[in-house]
Design a protein around this motif. Structure first.
Motif, PDB file in Angstrom:
ATOM      1  N   ASP A   1      28.492 -20.655  92.230  1.00 55.93           N
ATOM      2  CA  ASP A   1      27.152 -21.022  92.689  1.00 55.93           C
ATOM      3  C   ASP A   1      27.176 -22.525  92.961  1.00 55.93           C
ATOM      4  N   LEU A   2      27.077 -22.897  94.232  1.00 49.14           N
ATOM      5  CA  LEU A   2      27.223 -24.294  94.624  1.00 49.14           C
ATOM      6  C   LEU A   2      26.151 -25.193  94.032  1.00 49.14           C
ATOM      7  N   LYS A   3      25.047 -24.606  93.655  1.00 53.64           N
ATOM      8  CA  LYS A   3      23.921 -25.397  93.159  1.00 53.64           C
ATOM      9  C   LYS A   3      23.854 -25.411  91.642  1.00 53.64           C
ATOM     10  N   GLU A   4      23.941 -24.243  91.022  1.00 55.96           N
ATOM     11  CA  GLU A   4      23.644 -24.126  89.595  1.00 55.96           C
ATOM     12  C   GLU A   4      24.854 -24.320  88.688  1.00 55.96           C
ATOM     13  N   ALA A   5      26.060 -24.023  89.139  1.00 53.16           N
ATOM     14  CA  ALA A   5      27.238 -24.137  88.278  1.00 53.16           C
ATOM     15  C   ALA A   5      27.487 -25.591  87.917  1.00 53.16           C
ATOM     16  N   ARG A   6      28.181 -25.794  86.803  1.00 53.30           N
ATOM     17  CA  ARG A   6      28.479 -27.155  86.363  1.00 53.30           C
ATOM     18  C   ARG A   6      29.353 -27.855  87.401  1.00 53.30           C
ATOM     19  N   GLY A   7      28.949 -29.064  87.781  1.00 55.95           N
ATOM     20  CA  GLY A   7      29.647 -29.784  88.828  1.00 55.95           C
ATOM     21  C   GLY A   7      29.063 -29.538  90.204  1.00 55.95           C
ATOM     22  N   GLY A   8      27.946 -28.802  90.256  1.00 55.64           N
ATOM     23  CA  GLY A   8      27.321 -28.484  91.533  1.00 55.64           C
ATOM     24  C   GLY A   8      26.202 -29.442  91.898  1.00 55.64           C
ATOM     25  N   LEU A   9      25.380 -28.998  92.836  1.00 52.89           N
ATOM     26  CA  LEU A   9      24.350 -29.870  93.401  1.00 52.89           C
ATOM     27  C   LEU A   9      23.267 -30.233  92.384  1.00 52.89           C
ATOM     28  N   ARG A  10      22.967 -29.337  91.456  1.00 46.65           N
ATOM     29  CA  ARG A  10      21.972 -29.666  90.423  1.00 46.65           C
ATOM     30  C   ARG A  10      22.454 -30.834  89.569  1.00 46.65           C
ATOM     31  N   ASP A  11      23.735 -30.812  89.204  1.00 52.60           N
ATOM     32  CA  ASP A  11      24.267 -31.900  88.399  1.00 52.60           C
ATOM     33  C   ASP A  11      24.284 -33.208  89.182  1.00 52.60           C
ATOM     34  N   ALA A  12      24.585 -33.130  90.469  1.00 50.34           N
ATOM     35  CA  ALA A  12      24.555 -34.336  91.291  1.00 50.34           C
ATOM     36  C   ALA A  12      23.150 -34.921  91.341  1.00 50.34           C
ATOM     37  N   THR A  13      22.140 -34.054  91.413  1.00 42.91           N
ATOM     38  CA  THR A  13      20.741 -34.520  91.394  1.00 42.91           C
ATOM     39  C   THR A  13      20.389 -35.129  90.040  1.00 42.91           C
ATOM     40  N   ALA A  14      20.899 -34.508  88.965  1.00 38.93           N
ATOM     41  CA  ALA A  14      20.641 -35.051  87.628  1.00 38.93           C
ATOM     42  C   ALA A  14      21.213 -36.462  87.498  1.00 38.93           C
ATOM     43  N   LEU A  15      22.359 -36.708  88.107  1.00 34.75           N
ATOM     44  CA  LEU A  15      22.954 -38.048  88.042  1.00 34.75           C
ATOM     45  C   LEU A  15      22.072 -39.071  88.771  1.00 34.75           C
ATOM     46  N   ARG A  16      21.445 -38.656  89.850  1.00 28.81           N
ATOM     47  CA  ARG A  16      20.499 -39.550  90.544  1.00 28.81           C
ATOM     48  C   ARG A  16      19.326 -39.887  89.632  1.00 28.81           C
ATOM     49  N   ALA A  17      18.862 -38.890  88.877  1.00 25.60           N
ATOM     50  CA  ALA A  17      17.747 -39.128  87.962  1.00 25.60           C
ATOM     51  C   ALA A  17      18.141 -40.095  86.852  1.00 25.60           C
ATOM     52  N   VAL A  18      19.362 -39.970  86.340  1.00 26.24           N
ATOM     53  CA  VAL A  18      19.823 -40.903  85.313  1.00 26.24           C
ATOM     54  C   VAL A  18      19.862 -42.314  85.880  1.00 26.24           C
ATOM     55  N   ALA A  19      20.372 -42.459  87.092  1.00 22.05           N
ATOM     56  CA  ALA A  19      20.424 -43.782  87.715  1.00 22.05           C
ATOM     57  C   ALA A  19      19.024 -44.359  87.902  1.00 22.05           C
ATOM     58  N   ALA A  20      18.057 -43.492  88.256  1.00 19.33           N
ATOM     59  CA  ALA A  20      16.679 -43.963  88.454  1.00 19.33           C
ATOM     60  C   ALA A  20      16.032 -44.437  87.160  1.00 19.33           C
ATOM     61  N   SER A  21      16.581 -44.006  86.007  1.00 24.20           N
ATOM     62  CA  SER A  21      16.007 -44.425  84.720  1.00 24.20           C
ATOM     63  C   SER A  21      16.381 -45.853  84.359  1.00 24.20           C
ATOM     64  N   TRP A  22      17.384 -46.404  85.038  1.00 25.40           N
ATOM     65  CA  TRP A  22      17.925 -47.737  84.763  1.00 25.40           C
ATOM     66  C   TRP A  22      18.583 -47.817  83.382  1.00 25.40           C
ATOM     67  N   LEU A  23      18.774 -46.680  82.726  1.00 24.23           N
ATOM     68  CA  LEU A  23      19.386 -46.686  81.403  1.00 24.23           C
ATOM     69  C   LEU A  23      20.911 -46.640  81.512  1.00 24.23           C
ATOM     70  N   ALA A  24      21.421 -45.926  82.491  1.00 26.85           N
ATOM     71  CA  ALA A  24      22.858 -45.808  82.725  1.00 26.85           C
ATOM     72  C   ALA A  24      23.050 -45.433  84.187  1.00 26.85           C
ATOM     73  N   ASP A  25      24.282 -45.518  84.643  1.00 29.26           N
ATOM     74  CA  ASP A  25      24.557 -45.160  86.033  1.00 29.26           C
ATOM     75  C   ASP A  25      25.853 -44.372  86.089  1.00 29.26           C
ATOM     76  N   ALA A  26      25.953 -43.502  87.064  1.00 27.60           N
ATOM     77  CA  ALA A  26      27.138 -42.665  87.235  1.00 27.60           C
ATOM     78  C   ALA A  26      28.211 -43.445  87.987  1.00 27.60           C
ATOM     79  N   PRO A  27      29.485 -43.102  87.768  1.00 24.43           N
ATOM     80  CA  PRO A  27      30.545 -43.679  88.605  1.00 24.43           C
ATOM     81  C   PRO A  27      30.281 -43.321  90.068  1.00 24.43           C
ATOM     82  N   ARG A  28      30.224 -44.294  90.913  1.00 27.24           N
ATOM     83  CA  ARG A  28      29.794 -44.033  92.288  1.00 27.24           C
ATOM     84  C   ARG A  28      30.950 -43.684  93.221  1.00 27.24           C
ATOM     85  N   GLU A  29      32.196 -44.090  92.880  1.00 23.97           N
ATOM     86  CA  GLU A  29      33.324 -43.836  93.757  1.00 23.97           C
ATOM     87  C   GLU A  29      33.528 -42.337  93.958  1.00 23.97           C
ATOM     88  N   GLY A  30      33.411 -41.910  95.207  1.00 23.20           N
ATOM     89  CA  GLY A  30      33.653 -40.518  95.540  1.00 23.20           C
ATOM     90  C   GLY A  30      32.489 -39.586  95.296  1.00 23.20           C
TER      91      GLY A  30
END
Length: 823
Positions: free
Chosen positions: A193-222
């Motif tokens: 499942d491209l969206k729901e499985a671990r490493g999919g689009l949902r997780d990518a969106t979650a990383l954007r939310a973490v970055a928006a919190s200004w508390l931590a940021d994801a590795p951006r390369e790649g």
């Protein structure tokens, strides 16, 4: 037609114009990927803005907002539209009418719509109560109406998110973990499942939310490239299926690959896996950083009070030369110089795995950027550190993934590139090739006390399937690669030869034990000749178990383990100088002897089922045996013993009756039984493991009654099975590879061994038995093994006079059997 022309057409023609423009855009071959998603979002923006403007004429304090994926401008061909009608609490009737003016045209076109009507205060309250709503609002984008109203909501939602981050981020992490538990890991699934499985689009969106919190940021390369690749695959999937689906089913993968201009479905899956691996690794690093920051915030006030103010100094504990632990991570010491220390990456990785700590992202990237390549052959320390890393158990996996994410593994082992993210289209395997190799090393680490050379076991585990990146037999290719890698790592000539043998023959024990007659001296001698020494046999035994355990639950069991152990004991005796004796008929157990005598006395079949409470005889009485299926931790099935007076047609009759009763044959053995002195006649003994496809097991008396009828010809099994198949249409599923029937050369001096590899299906063994009967050959013994959906069966057959079949006759029987299975 340009994008401006398309927008004008949509605006001029209303919903029908939008639909035509949308269809034309999706059919444009020249535009795909991000440009098409952006154009589709822009086209939809203009259409919805027009609908809003027509209905909101004269209204104030109201705006139309795109949220979620639409808010990010990521519209795939079948994406739903996430819309929020925002208002200041004015005229409710006018707002409701405006909502109808916008929603109904969307529904009329058959588009999926996720909509809400709220004031800013209501939107914030709903977001506070529902994390998913809050995540959608983080991507809010103004479409039409009161821009100030939208901007005010965006500012407030972002402020709320940042203020509540210490509470909401752990909640988001738990949500991601629960989803991963349900959907699995995208980088290993054959139908992900491209969206729901671990490493999919949902997780990518979650990383954007973490970055928006200004508390931590994801590795951006790649990360952005990985997200784009997953979105491109989803676009192609929507176009190929015409449905709003995120599951990349097997039957659609070739078409999706063609849509993306890729060579084949394997290339598609490998790209998906690579993207998912980037997202998964970024998630691991990000959530680790979130945890570190939150712990630091909780501890810092107390430390400041104790120290009288000032910033506390983080403790650094030495782990190895140039490697220290700091704040729960493995980092480089201040004096470390990766540009002068080529062994440092392996030393740091080994130290991290031994301490069960993650490698710092900064440390891995610094080593990747500065470390010099190792000389050839490697120095002894490098080889020792690799072995230490491989022998560290499950912590090896996370450390290995960190090195791989930054390209250090392929730098150390260039041949790794060919197996990295390589899918295995086999239901038995649950991992990609590279992850299976690491899993095998992890399993082997628990067996190192059983062998004299644990270093060779661990390296063989890492390399045993390395040939799967090349065409042809992967064991043959792997032997060549293993020789090269072992020499490069720094093993001496003797050790290189042992490693090459282990890789070449890593399937030898399991294949022989489950598909050959272990009582046949030829079988044991052939294995002894291939292995060569006691030390290699010891290593191969441990590697076989580790490989099977790392493959998946269908590849290993107590039964398979006992067969391999039996074979190893026999081969060890030969290697010690004890020549195997010609096989003698095994003495029957008391139960087998009782059944055989009863079969001779009655002239018909006698059987017993060994169930949870013990073997059940044909009269249904419980025998009170102590062994039970419930005591077996693996789902091997129930033991079925059948004694039948020797006569033609026993194998197809028994197999057919079991298929009629929906019993799956897990394992099967057939042999002639010597009877006690004074008892005349010949009896065939069948010792099988069976399991019900569903429901409960049939009664023994029913099985015996049908078997009697099958043997006397009054029960047409083939017709009954055909009727049942016709009554239940086959579901659409994966296309199985064609069956293959071969004659095993020199496998036995007493019989010809015919090996059948085919897709497991009800009645398969019945069909094989009928074909062998039609070929006028006798089955002396057989060994049935089922791995997932694959049946691998070996039949020891002779001619009517009890001798092995001549070469041409054996080949003819194999061809006829294969043609029957293909028909």
């Amino acid at each position: 037609m340009t994008s401006t022309d398309t927008r004008v057409e949509a605006e001029d023609s209303g919903p029908s114009g939008y639909a035509a423009a949308r269809l034309r855009l999706l059919q444009e071959g020249a535009r795909s990927g991000p440009p098409r998603r952006a154009a589709l979002a822009e086209l939809t923006d203009d259409w919805l803005s027009g609908l809003f403007a027509a209905g909101a004429e004269g209204m104030r304090g109201v705006s139309l907002v795109a949220v979620g994926g639409y808010g990010r401008g990521e519209l795939s061909p079948r994406s739903d539209l996430d819309l929020l009608l925002l208002h200041d609490g004015g005229d409710p009737g006018a707002v409701a009418a405006l909502a109808d003016r916008v929603w109904y045209p969307v529904w009329d076109l058959g588009l999926d719509l996720d909509h809400s009507v709220r004031t800013p205060a209501e939107a914030r309250k709903t977001a506070a109560d529902d994390l998913k709503v809050q995540l959608g609002l983080l991507d809010a984008r103004h479409l039409a109406g009161d821009l100030g109203l939208t901007a005010g909501l965006r500012t407030a939602v972002l402020a709320d998110w940042r203020n509540q981050a210490p509470k909401r981020l752990p909640e988001l992490q738990e949500l991601c973990a629960e989803r991963a538990e349900r959907q699995g890991e995208l980088q290993y699934l054959l139908e992900p499942d491209l969206k729901e499985a671990r490493g999919g689009l949902r997780d990518a969106t979650a990383l954007r939310a973490v970055a928006a919190s200004w508390l931590a940021d994801a590795p951006r390369e790649g990360l952005s490239d990985a997200r784009r690749r997953l979105l491109d695959v989803r676009d192609a999937l929507h176009l190929a299926t015409g449905r709003a689906t995120d599951r990349l089913a097997l039957q659609e993968q070739d078409q999706v690959a063609a849509e993306l201009g890729l060579l084949d479905a394997d290339t598609l899956l490998r790209q998906v896996y690579e993207a998912a691996r980037v997202v998964s690794y970024a998630s691991d690093v990000t959530w680790r950083e979130v945890g570190r920051v939150l712990r630091s915030r909780a501890v810092r006030p107390r430390l400041r009070a104790m120290l009288g103010g000032g910033k506390p100094v983080a403790e650094r504990s030495p782990l190895a030369e140039g490697v220290v632990e700091q704040d729960g991570e493995v980092v480089l010491a201040r004096a470390a110089r990766p540009e002068r220390d080529p062994v440092l990456p392996l030393r740091a990785a080994a130290a991290a795995a031994q301490a069960d700590l993650p490698l710092s992202l900064h440390a891995v990237r610094r080593m990747a950027a500065a470390a010099r390549p190792l000389p050839t052959p490697w120095p002894a320390e490098a080889r020792e550190q690799l072995v230490t890393l491989l022998g560290s158990g499950s912590p090896t996996i996370e450390v290995w993934e960190a090195l791989e994410a930054e390209g250090l593994i392929t730098r150390l082992l260039p041949d790794w590139e060919r197996v990295r993210c390589r899918p295995q289209r086999n239901a038995v395997h649950i991992w990609t090739v590279d992850r299976h190799l690491i899993e095998t090393a992890v399993r082997a680490s628990a067996l190192t006390r059983r062998v004299g050379r644990p270093d060779l076991l661990l390296v063989a585990a890492l390399l045993h399937d390395i040939g799967k990146g090349w065409p042809g037999d992967h064991s043959v290719a792997g032997e060549i690669i293993a020789r090269d890698v072992a020499a490069r790592i720094g093993f001496d000539r003797v050790d290189v030869a042992v490693l090459a043998t282990l890789v070449r023959h890593h399937l030898l024990l399991i294949d022989t034990a489950t598909r050959r007659d272990l009582e046949d001296p030829a079988t044991v001698r052939s294995v002894a000749e291939a292995v060569g020494s006691q030390g290699t046999l010891e290593l191969l035994h441990a590697l076989t178990e580790a490989d099977a355990l790392a493959t998946g639950p269908a590849a290993w069991s107590t039964w398979r383990g006992s067969l391999v152990t039996d074979l190893v004991k026999r081969v060890a005796a030969v290697l010690a100088g004890d020549a195997p004796e010609e096989p003698e008929a095994a003495a029957p157990t008391a139960e087998q002897e009782r059944l055989a005598i009863e079969a001779c006395r009655t002239g018909g079949p006698v059987l017993a089922l060994r169930t949870q409470t013990g073997p059940v005889d044909t009269d249904g009485d419980t025998d009170g045996g102590t062994e039970s299926a419930a005591a077996d931790p693996e789902p091997l099935g129930v033991e079925l013993l059948i004694a039948v007076p020797d006569q033609p047609g026993v194998l197809p009759a028994v197999a057919g009756v079991l298929a009629m009763h929906r019993l799956t044959v897990r394992t099967a053995e057939l042999r002639a039984l010597d009877l006690p002195d004074g008892v005349e006649g010949s009896v065939l003994l069948l010792n099988w493991r069976v399991a019900a496809e569903y429901g409960s097991l049939p009664q023994a008396v029913r099985l015996r009654a049908d078997l009697v009828r099958a043997l006397d010809g009054s029960l047409d099994i083939a017709a009954r099975l055909a009727e049942r198949d016709a009554a239940y249409p086959r579901r659409r599923g994966t296309v199985a590879p064609p069956p293959r029937v071969t004659v095993a050369p020199a496998a036995s001096r007493h019989a010809t061994v015919i090996e059948v590899r085919a897709h497991d299906a009800p009645g398969l063994l019945h069909r094989i038995g009928r074909a062998l009967e039609a070929a006028h050959v006798r089955v002396r013994s057989m060994h049935v093994s089922t791995l997932g959906a694959n049946a691998v069966d070996a039949f020891y057959v002779t001619g009517t006079k009890g001798a092995p079949l001549p070469g041409e006759e054996a080949a003819s029987v194999a061809r006829a059997l294969e043609e029957m299975l293909r028909g």
